[in-house]
Design a protein around this motif. Structure first.
Motif, PDB file in Angstrom:
ATOM      1  N   THR A 432       0.846  -1.189   0.000  1.00 53.01           N
ATOM      2  CA  THR A 432       0.000   0.000   0.000  1.00 53.01           C
ATOM      3  C   THR A 432       0.882   1.239   0.000  1.00 53.01           C
ATOM      4  O   THR A 432       2.094   1.131   0.192  1.00 53.01           O
ATOM      5  CB  THR A 432      -0.904  -0.011   1.247  1.00 53.01           C
ATOM      6  N   SER A 433       0.307   2.384  -0.252  1.00 54.57           N
ATOM      7  CA  SER A 433       0.953   3.673  -0.072  1.00 54.57           C
ATOM      8  C   SER A 433       1.731   4.140  -1.290  1.00 54.57           C
ATOM      9  O   SER A 433       2.413   3.374  -1.976  1.00 54.57           O
ATOM     10  CB  SER A 433       1.894   3.659   1.142  1.00 54.57           C
ATOM     11  N   CYS A 434       1.631   5.462  -1.501  1.00 54.84           N
ATOM     12  CA  CYS A 434       2.347   6.127  -2.593  1.00 54.84           C
ATOM     13  C   CYS A 434       3.851   5.939  -2.485  1.00 54.84           C
ATOM     14  O   CYS A 434       4.555   5.948  -3.501  1.00 54.84           O
ATOM     15  CB  CYS A 434       2.018   7.616  -2.556  1.00 54.84           C
ATOM     16  N   THR A 435       4.373   5.778  -1.289  1.00 51.36           N
ATOM     17  CA  THR A 435       5.818   5.670  -1.104  1.00 51.36           C
ATOM     18  C   THR A 435       6.425   4.602  -1.991  1.00 51.36           C
ATOM     19  O   THR A 435       7.453   4.815  -2.632  1.00 51.36           O
ATOM     20  CB  THR A 435       6.151   5.328   0.363  1.00 51.36           C
ATOM     21  N   ASN A 436       5.793   3.442  -2.042  1.00 52.36           N
ATOM     22  CA  ASN A 436       6.388   2.309  -2.749  1.00 52.36           C
ATOM     23  C   ASN A 436       5.637   1.886  -3.999  1.00 52.36           C
ATOM     24  O   ASN A 436       6.238   1.316  -4.910  1.00 52.36           O
ATOM     25  CB  ASN A 436       6.504   1.120  -1.790  1.00 52.36           C
ATOM     26  N   ALA A 549       8.012  -1.670   5.592  1.00 51.60           N
ATOM     27  CA  ALA A 549       8.917  -2.574   4.862  1.00 51.60           C
ATOM     28  C   ALA A 549       8.678  -2.431   3.371  1.00 51.60           C
ATOM     29  O   ALA A 549       7.659  -1.887   2.932  1.00 51.60           O
ATOM     30  CB  ALA A 549       8.678  -4.024   5.294  1.00 51.60           C
ATOM     31  N   SER A 550       9.611  -2.946   2.583  1.00 52.54           N
ATOM     32  CA  SER A 550       9.454  -2.956   1.131  1.00 52.54           C
ATOM     33  C   SER A 550       8.366  -3.947   0.736  1.00 52.54           C
ATOM     34  O   SER A 550       8.080  -4.905   1.473  1.00 52.54           O
ATOM     35  CB  SER A 550      10.772  -3.353   0.469  1.00 52.54           C
ATOM     36  N   PRO A 551       7.733  -3.766  -0.435  1.00 50.77           N
ATOM     37  CA  PRO A 551       6.715  -4.736  -0.885  1.00 50.77           C
ATOM     38  C   PRO A 551       7.192  -6.189  -0.909  1.00 50.77           C
ATOM     39  O   PRO A 551       6.432  -7.074  -0.480  1.00 50.77           O
ATOM     40  CB  PRO A 551       6.347  -4.216  -2.271  1.00 50.77           C
ATOM     41  N   PRO A 552       8.422  -6.498  -1.371  1.00 50.19           N
ATOM     42  CA  PRO A 552       8.839  -7.908  -1.295  1.00 50.19           C
ATOM     43  C   PRO A 552       8.868  -8.440   0.138  1.00 50.19           C
ATOM     44  O   PRO A 552       8.501  -9.601   0.384  1.00 50.19           O
ATOM     45  CB  PRO A 552      10.235  -7.903  -1.923  1.00 50.19           C
TER      46      PRO A 552
END
Length: 897
Positions: A432-436, A549-552
């Motif tokens: 989720t989120s624009c960040t990632n 955390a990162s998506p992965p």
């Protein structure tokens, strides 16, 4: 509007592809050859151009320009006026801002003035992205179900925004289901170089903006200077008012080297957040430079710029370079736009390449990109970085802090099934989120990790609520092209909506069995999300440990099912043959990630954004009144006539005498603590009000969705379930102690709202006293509006975050700072004291020192000195008028008269 004077004679021409543009040259006229200007940080040069273009000899003078030219990246104690080219809004903050404008029209009509003077003079884009909730997940039907519920719940709000679209000029609405405002801004709305038609030809100037979301800063990755402001400041900017500011200090952040294989932009940004929070950049610009930028594609830069609010800066700026032009071309900007951006930035000295000399900065930091390691951040602040191997220990520390150390290895059965839940288990895993989601590398990386996990026979744990909420529809296109969406679907990361979800608390309910187990046993469970915020009570009221955390890694922890694990050496599961599977075995190769990133085509963006303002059939079917004044309904529980133009809120000219303390708070109190955006607790004053209006509990929606109704949001002010008021140390939540003039305190704590109403009924204004970094987090105007409506006259803190301080001023609430060495603890405040603030009836000047008296219940009186955080002359005037809205109202009423 004053006539430009151009006293430096910098108006020049630039020819690009056979077309001639006028522009204010930073090295033209009297500034030609000026070494000081050439050495300015690039972000300061953009402010310099803004002053040159708006120089009128009155509000912007030669003195302002000369002082900025000689600033060398350092703060200068002078006010400057920044005129943004445009304003960006999202719906949570946009609805109350539009309601204020509609109320201003009503108030002008009541004065016999022309209500249509209230009309945006600056272009505004409002992106509806904050209202989709993760009610359904883990199925192909999740998206359709969530969208249907979104339209049902928010029909009145959306009808109001449709009215605004027709009632105001220069106002566009991007319908729901398109994407997150910052990603839409990055991929489509931003121009980098703006154009304004004129009789002598188009005028070219830098694209700049302010936005009603703190993560507006993401656009700085594109070389577009912009930052988040409260809705109050945004309304002023919409109506043509400049943004007053002190000349900012610019901190240079040098990036060298390149990221090692397998290291993500998320790992990088969490390290940068930690470094800059420790350094201290609140109210400052951060500008990135160094040879590391040659190896940092624009989406990675966007990740860094996005989280400027998390490291405390006004913005995290990247100059325009070849990476910028490459991104503009890939995302569908036409050839003429790309050519103009490059030619203009080169001519203005805004272009960066390997030969660019580092500008003069007030201070510098440096990071070798090759030193970045995998990490997360949490459990409640984004600056608290946790290296991947240390997450087990960090999770167990949270469990211990919550008094559950003896139950570390206890299994608690989930009702109605064979599974068990443990402390530290992951109950929410959200991409989720624009960040990632603006970064294809980490999104594709998540898909590839999901594919590799499926090949080994792994599945997410059944107690994990998994979701995928991309920031734009283009993300779905490239995940479908690569075949990776099917892999994510197979692990339960089905599409749940396009917009902000879990990151802002729209995580929806936990599965019933999980919710029952967590509640019954008071389990300390975790959420892992690819967001930018993890403040207390924000993600989900039942989740106490929230890890960014990162998506992965989000996918990996959904497979592991717990954060009590060291994924650098422990297996996250067993494969179909019963063999352990390690994260390093599933982690995708950089080469394969790059292959699919390069497959993302320009046509994906041009096709998706071709109909960006149209919306789906549900949006198109919404009918709204056309033009005119808005017909506020007294029966509405979503959109009510705001009270800010009532006489009682106009003007601040007197001293504050005998003010009791409404809340005594510690450090790092966030705008989430002050004005929550998530679920409305069933035992809260807001819930009590909604029931009195005939609203069923199931239809409460969220605080954020009801921000157009001041009656709801003021009752939620200081209502976060994790707020810690030192006046009620044994209680968490929005409680205080009500003090009377004679008998001291009542027998038991009461809701802060109820105490505030009691004080107002007695005609008593109140105070809030806090520690350091008061108001961190979102640019939430209701954190200031609610404070005002509760009757708070002033907030005293050790330090303020930039946006919230400005919002308080904008609403006519006085921000005051303790002098160094003094605070609530040195004064031994218990909350029973009363304050006098003296000198407000005289002529105020910016950052004036004021005398104050602290009256203790013992009868002792102590005199102290406080500094006003009215930082500019314009802010002093705003405060005197009762805030910026009333300042503008009086101006418009006078002009109409």
């Amino acid at each position: 509007m004053h006539t430009p004077t151009n006293s430096f004679n910098t108006l020049s021409t630039l020819e690009v592809n056979g077309k001639t543009y006028r522009y204010y040259a930073l090295q033209g006229g009297e500034l030609a050859g000026c070494a000081a200007v050439r050495r300015l940080p690039v972000s300061t040069r953009i402010l310099m151009e803004n002053l040159l273009r708006h120089e009128d000899g009155i509000s912007v003078t030669r003195h302002h320009i000369e002082a900025l030219a000689g600033s060398q990246g350092k703060a200068v104690e002078q006010e400057i006026l920044f005129h943004p080219a445009r304003v960006l809004m999202q719906d949570f903050t946009g609805v109350p801002a539009v309601a204020d404008l509609a109320a201003m029209r009503d108030a002008l009509a009541g004065r016999g003035a022309d209500p249509f003077r209230v009309n945006p003079l600056t272009p505004v884009d409002l992106v509806i992205d904050h209202s989709v909730n993760v009610d359904s997940f883990g199925s192909p039907a999740a998206f359709d179900i969530n969208v249907r519920l979104e339209m049902q719940r928010n029909h009145e709000r959306y009808r109001f925004l449709k009215w605004a679209q027709g009632a105001f000029d220069n106002f566009r609405v991007v319908p729901p289901g398109t994407g997150i405002c910052h990603q839409v801004n990055l991929e489509y709305l931003a121009k980098v170089v703006w154009q304004q038609p004129g009789k002598d030809g188009p005028l070219a100037f830098p694209d700049t903006l302010v936005g009603t979301d703190s993560h507006t800063t993401m656009i700085n990755a594109l070389g577009v200077l912009g930052w988040g402001v409260g809705g109050i400041e945004a309304e002023a900017a919409m109506l043509g008012q400049p943004v007053p500011m002190l000349t900012p200090e610019v901190v240079g952040f040098e990036l060298t080297g390149a990221l090692e294989p397998g290291i993500t932009a998320t790992d990088l940004v969490l390290q940068v957040v930690q470094m800059l929070r420790a350094f201290g950049v609140v109210g400052k610009f951060v500008e990135f430079f160094g040879d590391g930028l040659d190896h940092l594609p624009l989406p990675e830069r966007a990740t860094l710029s996005n989280m400027a609010p998390e490291y405390g800066a006004t913005c995290g700026f990247f100059p325009v370079d070849a990476q910028t032009i490459r991104y503009l071309a890939v995302t569908g900007r036409d050839a003429d736009t790309c050519a103009l951006v490059e030619a203009y930035c080169r001519a203005q000295g805004l272009w960066r390449d390997a030969q660019s000399a580092a500008p003069d900065y007030a201070a510098t930091l440096s990071l070798d990109l090759s030193s970045v390691q995998p990490c997360l951040a949490g459990p409640r602040r984004p600056q608290d970085r946790v290296p991947l191997p240390a997450l087990r220990e960090a999770t167990e520390a949270v469990i211990t802090q919550n008094g559950k150390a003896a139950e570390l290895d206890t299994a608690f059965a989930l009702p109605g099934g064979d599974d068990s839940l443990h402390h530290g288990d992951v109950v929410i895993a959200a991409i989720t989120s624009c960040t990632n989601t603006s970064n294809p590398a980490v999104m594709i990386g998540a898909g590839l990790l999901a594919r590799n996990a499926l090949a080994r026979g792994l599945q997410r744990k059944p107690w994990v609520k998994s979701s995928l909420a991309p920031g734009s529809r283009v993300v779905s296109d490239y995940l479908a092209l690569s075949g990776l969406q099917a892999c994510l679907d197979a692990l339960g990361f089905n599409l749940v909506g396009y917009g902000c979800t879990t990151c802002i608390g729209n995580s929806g309910p936990l599965p019933e069995a999980v919710e029952q187990a967590v509640s019954r046993h008071q389990l300390v469970v975790s959420a892992v999300l690819s967001g930018n915020r993890n403040f207390e009570g924000r993600i989900h009221p039942q989740v106490k440990a929230n890890w960014l955390a990162s998506p992965p890694l989000v996918v990996a922890y959904a497979l592991a099912g717990t954060t009590r694990i060291d994924l650098s050496r422990e297996p996250l599961g067993l494969d179909s043959a019963g063999l352990p599977v390690y994260l390093k075995e599933l982690w995708p190769a950089d080469e394969e990630v790059a292959h699919w990133v390069h497959a993302i085509g320009r046509h994906m963006f041009t096709e998706r954004y071709r109909t960006v303002f149209d919306g789906d059939a549900a949006w198109q079917s919404i009918k709204s009144d056309a033009g005119g004044n808005y017909a506020f309904s007294p029966d509405s529980t979503y959109i009510r006539l705001p009270p800010f133009f009532e006489a009682r809120w106009r003007g601040n000219t007197g001293d504050i005498v005998g003010a009791p303390i409404l809340a005594l708070l510690g450090d790092s109190v966030t705008t989430d603590h002050i004005s929550p955006a998530g679920q409305i607790p069933p035992d809260s004053p807001a819930a009590r009000y909604l029931r009195s209006q005939g609203v069923l509990d199931a239809d409460f929606n969220s605080y954020g969705a009801r921000r157009g109704n001041h009656e709801v949001v003021m009752r939620g002010t200081f209502g976060n379930i994790r707020l810690r008021n030192e006046m009620t140390p044994s209680l968490e939540g929005g409680y205080t102690v009500l003090h009377t003039n004679s008998a001291g305190q009542t027998a038991s704590p009461v809701f802060i709202y109820d105490a505030a109403m009691a004080y107002q009924a007695a005609g008593v204004g109140t105070m809030v006293v806090a520690g350091k970094e008061y108001g961190t987090g979102s640019s939430r105007d209701w954190a200031a509006k609610g404070t005002l409506l509760l009757g708070v006259r002033a907030v005293i803190a050790e330090s303020f975050e930039r946006i919230h301080r400005s919002n308080l001023v904008g609403m006519g609430v006085l921000p005051l700072e303790f002098l160094p060495g003094e605070n609530r603890k040195t004064l031994a405040l218990s909350g029973e004291e009363r304050f006098d603030i003296l000198g407000l009836d005289g002529k105020l000047v910016p950052q004036q020192l004021l005398s104050a008296r602290v009256h203790y219940p013992s009868g002792e009186c102590r005199e102290i000195t406080l500094r006003t955080r009215l930082d500019t002359l314009m802010e002093v005037e705003y405060y005197r008028c009762g805030g910026v809205l009333n300042f503008i109202f009086e101006h418009l009423a006078g002009a109409s008269g």
